[in-house]
Design a protein around this motif. Sequence first.
Motif, short mmCIF file in Angstrom:
data_model
loop_
_atom_site.label_atom_id
_atom_site.label_comp_id
_atom_site.label_asym_id
_atom_site.label_seq_id
_atom_site.Cartn_x
_atom_site.Cartn_y
_atom_site.Cartn_z
N SER A 6 0.74 -1.37 0.18
CA SER A 6 0.09 -0.21 0.01
C SER A 6 1.25 1.13 0.06
CB SER A 6 -0.33 -0.61 1.42
OG SER A 6 -2.29 0.87 1.52
N CYS A 7 0.22 2.48 -0.28
CA CYS A 7 1.12 3.71 -0.73
C CYS A 7 2.11 4.10 0.94
CB CYS A 7 0.84 4.44 -0.79
SG CYS A 7 -1.15 5.40 0.02
N PRO A 26 -4.34 -0.71 -2.65
CA PRO A 26 -4.45 -0.62 -4.38
C PRO A 26 -5.75 -1.02 -4.84
CG PRO A 26 -2.20 -1.28 -3.54
CD PRO A 26 -2.90 -1.54 -2.61
N GLU A 29 -9.02 0.93 -2.68
CA GLU A 29 -9.30 2.48 -3.13
C GLU A 29 -8.83 3.17 -2.00
OE1 GLU A 29 -11.63 3.35 -6.00
OE2 GLU A 29 -9.99 2.33 -8.03
N TYR A 46 -3.98 7.83 2.20
CA TYR A 46 -4.62 7.09 1.30
C TYR A 46 -4.98 8.19 -0.04
CZ TYR A 46 -6.62 4.54 -3.32
OH TYR A 46 -6.31 4.11 -4.36
N CYS A 49 -1.67 10.57 0.07
CA CYS A 49 -0.86 10.70 -1.37
C CYS A 49 -1.17 10.28 -2.76
CB CYS A 49 -0.14 8.80 -0.86
SG CYS A 49 0.99 8.46 -1.50
N ILE A 50 -2.08 9.14 -2.63
CA ILE A 50 -2.83 9.11 -3.80
C ILE A 50 -3.86 10.13 -4.82
CG2 ILE A 50 -3.85 6.89 -5.02
CD1 ILE A 50 -1.09 6.09 -3.86
N LYS A 54 -0.94 12.34 -5.68
CA LYS A 54 -1.16 11.84 -6.92
C LYS A 54 0.24 11.32 -6.95
CE LYS A 54 -4.74 13.55 -8.96
NZ LYS A 54 -5.37 13.27 -8.39
N GLN A 55 1.51 10.27 -5.85
CA GLN A 55 2.13 10.39 -5.78
C GLN A 55 2.34 8.42 -5.57
OE1 GLN A 55 5.20 11.74 -5.71
NE2 GLN A 55 4.46 13.29 -5.65
N SER A 56 2.89 7.82 -5.96
CA SER A 56 2.69 6.26 -5.92
C SER A 56 2.87 5.61 -4.45
CB SER A 56 3.25 5.71 -6.50
OG SER A 56 4.80 6.23 -6.42
N HIS A 57 3.39 6.31 -3.43
CA HIS A 57 3.66 5.90 -2.34
C HIS A 57 4.31 7.52 -1.46
CE1 HIS A 57 8.35 5.21 -2.29
NE2 HIS A 57 7.55 4.93 -3.59
N LYS A 60 7.80 8.87 -0.78
CA LYS A 60 8.13 10.38 -1.58
C LYS A 60 8.12 11.61 -1.47
CE LYS A 60 7.45 7.27 -6.21
NZ LYS A 60 7.99 7.58 -8.05
#
Length: 97
Positions: A6-7, A26, A29, A46, A49-50, A54-57, A60
């Motif tokens: 998961s992120c 993932p 959602e 989530y 981040c997502i 708009k990051q993958s995890h 970052k």
Amino acid sequence: MKEIISCCGVVCTSCEYYPETCAGCPAIEGKAFWLEYTGGDVCGIYECCILERKQSHCGKCRELPCRRYFDTPDPTKTPEENKADFRRQMEQLKRME
């Protein structure tokens, strides 16, 4: 089996709730089963981040670890278990950077 992460750094495929209770963030959602205990429609980590950044995890993000990791501890676990989970998540995210 392919590892699903998961992120937030949780290794979904290693979680005791995978796959019967939870298919992993993932796939779901961020609509985790435990939200019934804490409220909300989607996990705050989530969502940030997502959906927002708009990051993958979270690895970052320069704000890691942020308050979201501490605002909603797992209500089914002890404080010690939550601290151990947090350490594992941070280690996982560092490997993902």
